[in-house]
Design an enzyme around this catalytic site. Structure first.
Site, PDB file in Angstrom:
ATOM      1  N   GLU A 112     -67.954 -21.313  73.792  1.00  0.00           N
ATOM      2  CA  GLU A 112     -69.254 -20.677  74.018  1.00  0.00           C
ATOM      3  C   GLU A 112     -69.987 -20.457  72.702  1.00  0.00           C
ATOM      4  O   GLU A 112     -69.378 -20.313  71.648  1.00  0.00           O
ATOM      5  CB  GLU A 112     -69.057 -19.312  74.694  1.00  0.00           C
ATOM      6  CG  GLU A 112     -68.440 -19.442  76.072  1.00  0.00           C
ATOM      7  CD  GLU A 112     -68.300 -18.109  76.792  1.00  0.00           C
ATOM      8  OE1 GLU A 112     -68.350 -18.129  78.024  1.00  0.00           O
ATOM      9  OE2 GLU A 112     -68.140 -17.070  76.135  1.00  0.00           O
ATOM     10  N   CYS A 125     -74.611 -17.595  67.158  1.00  0.00           N
ATOM     11  CA  CYS A 125     -73.213 -17.212  66.961  1.00  0.00           C
ATOM     12  C   CYS A 125     -72.358 -18.395  67.412  1.00  0.00           C
ATOM     13  O   CYS A 125     -72.403 -18.789  68.577  1.00  0.00           O
ATOM     14  CB  CYS A 125     -72.945 -15.961  67.805  1.00  0.00           C
ATOM     15  SG  CYS A 125     -71.251 -15.388  67.751  1.00  0.00           S
ATOM     16  N   CYS A 132     -58.160 -18.994  70.135  1.00  0.00           N
ATOM     17  CA  CYS A 132     -57.901 -18.404  68.816  1.00  0.00           C
ATOM     18  C   CYS A 132     -56.432 -18.026  68.750  1.00  0.00           C
ATOM     19  O   CYS A 132     -55.860 -17.579  69.743  1.00  0.00           O
ATOM     20  CB  CYS A 132     -58.766 -17.156  68.616  1.00  0.00           C
ATOM     21  SG  CYS A 132     -58.613 -16.430  66.967  1.00  0.00           S
ATOM     22  N   CYS A 136     -55.636 -10.800  68.305  1.00  0.00           N
ATOM     23  CA  CYS A 136     -56.102  -9.407  68.257  1.00  0.00           C
ATOM     24  C   CYS A 136     -56.170  -8.888  69.700  1.00  0.00           C
ATOM     25  O   CYS A 136     -56.812  -9.507  70.550  1.00  0.00           O
ATOM     26  CB  CYS A 136     -57.468  -9.310  67.578  1.00  0.00           C
ATOM     27  SG  CYS A 136     -57.461  -9.973  65.899  1.00  0.00           S
ATOM     28  N   CYS A 139     -59.525  -8.396  71.790  1.00  0.00           N
ATOM     29  CA  CYS A 139     -60.504  -9.493  71.822  1.00  0.00           C
ATOM     30  C   CYS A 139     -60.154 -10.459  72.954  1.00  0.00           C
ATOM     31  O   CYS A 139     -59.010 -10.901  73.065  1.00  0.00           O
ATOM     32  CB  CYS A 139     -60.477 -10.225  70.476  1.00  0.00           C
ATOM     33  SG  CYS A 139     -61.474 -11.717  70.451  1.00  0.00           S
ATOM     34  N   GLY A 187     -62.637 -18.152  67.960  1.00  0.00           N
ATOM     35  CA  GLY A 187     -61.857 -18.770  66.903  1.00  0.00           C
ATOM     36  C   GLY A 187     -61.877 -18.029  65.579  1.00  0.00           C
ATOM     37  O   GLY A 187     -62.707 -17.157  65.346  1.00  0.00           O
ATOM     38  N   GLU A 188     -60.928 -18.400  64.727  1.00  0.00           N
ATOM     39  CA  GLU A 188     -60.849 -17.848  63.376  1.00  0.00           C
ATOM     40  C   GLU A 188     -61.332 -18.940  62.412  1.00  0.00           C
ATOM     41  O   GLU A 188     -60.613 -19.930  62.175  1.00  0.00           O
ATOM     42  CB  GLU A 188     -59.398 -17.434  63.075  1.00  0.00           C
ATOM     43  CG  GLU A 188     -59.106 -17.154  61.615  1.00  0.00           C
ATOM     44  CD  GLU A 188     -60.076 -16.180  60.950  1.00  0.00           C
ATOM     45  OE1 GLU A 188     -60.425 -15.147  61.547  1.00  0.00           O
ATOM     46  OE2 GLU A 188     -60.504 -16.475  59.813  1.00  0.00           O
ATOM     47  N   SER A 221     -67.046 -14.802  59.515  1.00  0.00           N
ATOM     48  CA  SER A 221     -66.271 -13.611  59.853  1.00  0.00           C
ATOM     49  C   SER A 221     -64.801 -13.971  59.971  1.00  0.00           C
ATOM     50  O   SER A 221     -64.441 -14.965  60.608  1.00  0.00           O
ATOM     51  CB  SER A 221     -66.791 -13.045  61.180  1.00  0.00           C
ATOM     52  OG  SER A 221     -66.095 -11.867  61.518  1.00  0.00           O
ATOM     53  N   SER A 244     -63.082  -8.500  59.351  1.00  0.00           N
ATOM     54  CA  SER A 244     -62.786  -7.696  60.543  1.00  0.00           C
ATOM     55  C   SER A 244     -61.657  -6.738  60.203  1.00  0.00           C
ATOM     56  O   SER A 244     -60.488  -7.083  60.329  1.00  0.00           O
ATOM     57  CB  SER A 244     -62.395  -8.619  61.696  1.00  0.00           C
ATOM     58  OG  SER A 244     -63.490  -9.448  62.021  1.00  0.00           O
ATOM     59  N   LEU A 245     -62.008  -5.557  59.765  1.00  0.00           N
ATOM     60  CA  LEU A 245     -60.990  -4.613  59.283  1.00  0.00           C
ATOM     61  C   LEU A 245     -60.419  -3.794  60.442  1.00  0.00           C
ATOM     62  O   LEU A 245     -59.225  -3.795  60.679  1.00  0.00           O
ATOM     63  CB  LEU A 245     -61.597  -3.715  58.197  1.00  0.00           C
ATOM     64  CG  LEU A 245     -60.576  -2.978  57.346  1.00  0.00           C
ATOM     65  CD1 LEU A 245     -59.748  -3.926  56.498  1.00  0.00           C
ATOM     66  CD2 LEU A 245     -61.256  -1.939  56.449  1.00  0.00           C
ATOM     67  N   HIS A 246     -61.275  -3.066  61.120  1.00  0.00           N
ATOM     68  CA  HIS A 246     -60.940  -2.327  62.353  1.00  0.00           C
ATOM     69  C   HIS A 246     -59.976  -1.157  62.169  1.00  0.00           C
ATOM     70  O   HIS A 246     -59.821  -0.347  63.089  1.00  0.00           O
ATOM     71  CB  HIS A 246     -60.404  -3.258  63.458  1.00  0.00           C
ATOM     72  CG  HIS A 246     -61.352  -4.368  63.816  1.00  0.00           C
ATOM     73  ND1 HIS A 246     -62.691  -4.155  64.071  1.00  0.00           N
ATOM     74  CD2 HIS A 246     -61.171  -5.709  63.941  1.00  0.00           C
ATOM     75  CE1 HIS A 246     -63.271  -5.307  64.356  1.00  0.00           C
ATOM     76  NE2 HIS A 246     -62.382  -6.265  64.261  1.00  0.00           N
ATOM     77  N   ASN A 320     -66.474  -3.733  73.125  1.00  0.00           N
ATOM     78  CA  ASN A 320     -66.792  -4.306  74.428  1.00  0.00           C
ATOM     79  C   ASN A 320     -65.468  -4.457  75.152  1.00  0.00           C
ATOM     80  O   ASN A 320     -64.711  -5.368  74.831  1.00  0.00           O
ATOM     81  CB  ASN A 320     -67.422  -5.690  74.266  1.00  0.00           C
ATOM     82  CG  ASN A 320     -68.814  -5.598  73.686  1.00  0.00           C
ATOM     83  OD1 ASN A 320     -69.650  -4.889  74.210  1.00  0.00           O
ATOM     84  ND2 ASN A 320     -69.037  -6.294  72.591  1.00  0.00           N
ATOM     85  N   CYS A 363     -69.763  -9.453  71.424  1.00  0.00           N
ATOM     86  CA  CYS A 363     -68.597  -9.638  70.564  1.00  0.00           C
ATOM     87  C   CYS A 363     -67.305  -9.481  71.333  1.00  0.00           C
ATOM     88  O   CYS A 363     -67.116  -8.497  72.042  1.00  0.00           O
ATOM     89  CB  CYS A 363     -68.573  -8.573  69.483  1.00  0.00           C
ATOM     90  SG  CYS A 363     -69.776  -8.821  68.242  1.00  0.00           S
TER      91      CYS A 363
END
Ligand code: SAH
Length: 372
Positions: A112, A125, A132, A136, A139, A187-188, A221, A244-246, A320, A363
């Site tokens: 997508e 985006c 991926c 995580c 996600c 994806g990464e 990212s 992407s720390l989180h 989300n 996201c």
């Protein structure tokens, strides 16, 4: 405190080599395309002509390439512009300012992309992999695992296609020209390093070699693959890095971003500061606000101490929730307090808008399950 699954991850695991798509003009720089034209028994200048249609005019239909001899139009377009992305579904929301496209790739994989219009800019985006491998747990893409890397042209073609949608005036209330690209889809990107870097080169090269975007307007990212961040810093390509720390502490980040089991918070931030010093570009620190998981005042204070005085900006993303998720977004007062504490520590902080929620285009919602 949390009971998230601890998922082992091997960031160096190669994607299956099988099933890469046919070669496409966007896989090559202009010189490579000229060599390809010769290989096809055509004059070298045909490469520039077809490139001008594709990148300059956003045209891919051979019928419209009237400067090519009609006898070779179909053959040339077929060889240089094979269909890589077949639209399966296109959805719009936010009063026409957000468009999501679901594509089927040649091997049946689904990916997508999302186009977002603002009064002064249009952002796309992009996905860099089908699925991926970073796992995580919050996600949607991370849940399904990795299918394969996208080719350079599969990445670029998402941008070119959606630049065409923008140029048609379909993005309500926005300028018609695509101006920004964020690698925040599926994806990464740094796990598909060479193809993503080649795709960025195509995006920033002036037409007809590429799409002519500004490097400053491209954001990559990452979960924080430290060697790849260092390598990216050494390219002559000062794109914006989003990390992407989180979580500011290893105990929680090991769970939320499993690659942290390999590269710890201190190591990944060190690499981010090196990147910032090298490129003189502010690093964007991404932080999904997850209720009662990572949104405590003490974590805001710890994050503030880690980032104070650094070339960094915090982007808080209201979580989300993915289908069936047991987590929720932080309540607004908790979010406001988190912002207040970061700002009090001298850290510039904003809260990301939540575009595309109704069409599962926000996201972390890109799961590409057809008919979901
Ligand atoms: N793999 C890259 C890029 C893709 S995700 C990365 O992790 O950075 C883009 C951003 O969306 C990342 O910061 C990611 O952590 C965040 N994200 C993923 N799932 C989310 C969710 N459910 N809610 C909010 N943000 C999410």
């Amino acid at each position: 405190m949390t009971n998230l699954p601890l998922t082992p991850v091997n960031p160096d695991a190669p994607a299956r080599r099988a099933a890469m798509p046919p070669r496409h003009l966007a896989d090559f720089d202009l010189a490579g395309r000229q060599a390809l034209a010769e290989e096809l028994g055509e004059p070298r200048f045909r490469a520039r002509q077809v490139s001008t249609h594709y990148f300059g005019r956003l045209v891919r239909d051979p019928e419209q390439m009237t400067d090519l001899p009609s006898a070779t139009r179909e053959k040339l377009a077929g060889q240089l512009l094979p269909t890589l992305l077949t639209p399966v579904r296109e959805l719009a929301c936010d009063d026409g300012a957000t468009h999501k496209a679901l594509w089927r790739l040649h091997d049946g994989s689904l990916v997508e992309s999302v186009l977002m219009g603002y009064p002064d800019r249009v952002t796309v985006c992009l996905s860099s992999q089908a699925g991926c491998g970073m796992a995580c747990p919050f996600c949607a893409t991370g849940q399904a695992g990795l299918t394969r890397n996208l080719s350079t042209a599969e990445i670029v073609d998402q941008a070119v296609y959606l630049a065409g949608v923008a140029a048609s005036g379909a993005v309500a209330g926005s300028p018609p020209r695509l101006s920004r690209v964020v690698f925040m889809g599926m994806g990464e990107p740094l796990a598909n390093y060479n193809r993503v870097v080649a795709a960025i080169r195509r995006l920033v090269a002036p037409a007809p070699e590429g799409l002519g975007l500004s490097q400053r307007h491209i954001t990559v990212s990452t979960v924080g693959l430290v060697p790849a961040i260092r390598r990216l810093a050494s390219e002559d390509l000062p794109v914006t890095l989003a990390l992407s720390l989180h979580a500011p502490d290893d105990e929680l980040r090991d769970e939320l971003v499993p690659v942290n089991q390999r590269w710890k918070v201190s190591e990944v931030l060190e690499a981010a500061w090196e990147y910032a010093a090298h490129t003189r570009r502010r690093v964007s620190i991404e932080y999904a606000m997850i209720k009662d998981v990572n949104d405590q005042p003490w974590r805001a204070d710890l994050l503030g101490r880690l980032l104070a005085g650094r070339l960094a900006h915090v982007n808080l993303i209201p979580l989300n929730p993915t289908p069936g998720s047991r987590w929720d977004a932080s309540p607004k007062p908790v979010e406001r307090e988190f912002v207040r504490r970061l700002r009090a520590a001298g850290v510039s902080t904003t809260v990301r808008d939540t575009r595309g929620r109704e069409i599962d285009g926000a996201c972390g919602q890109l799961a590409a399950a057809e008919g979901q």
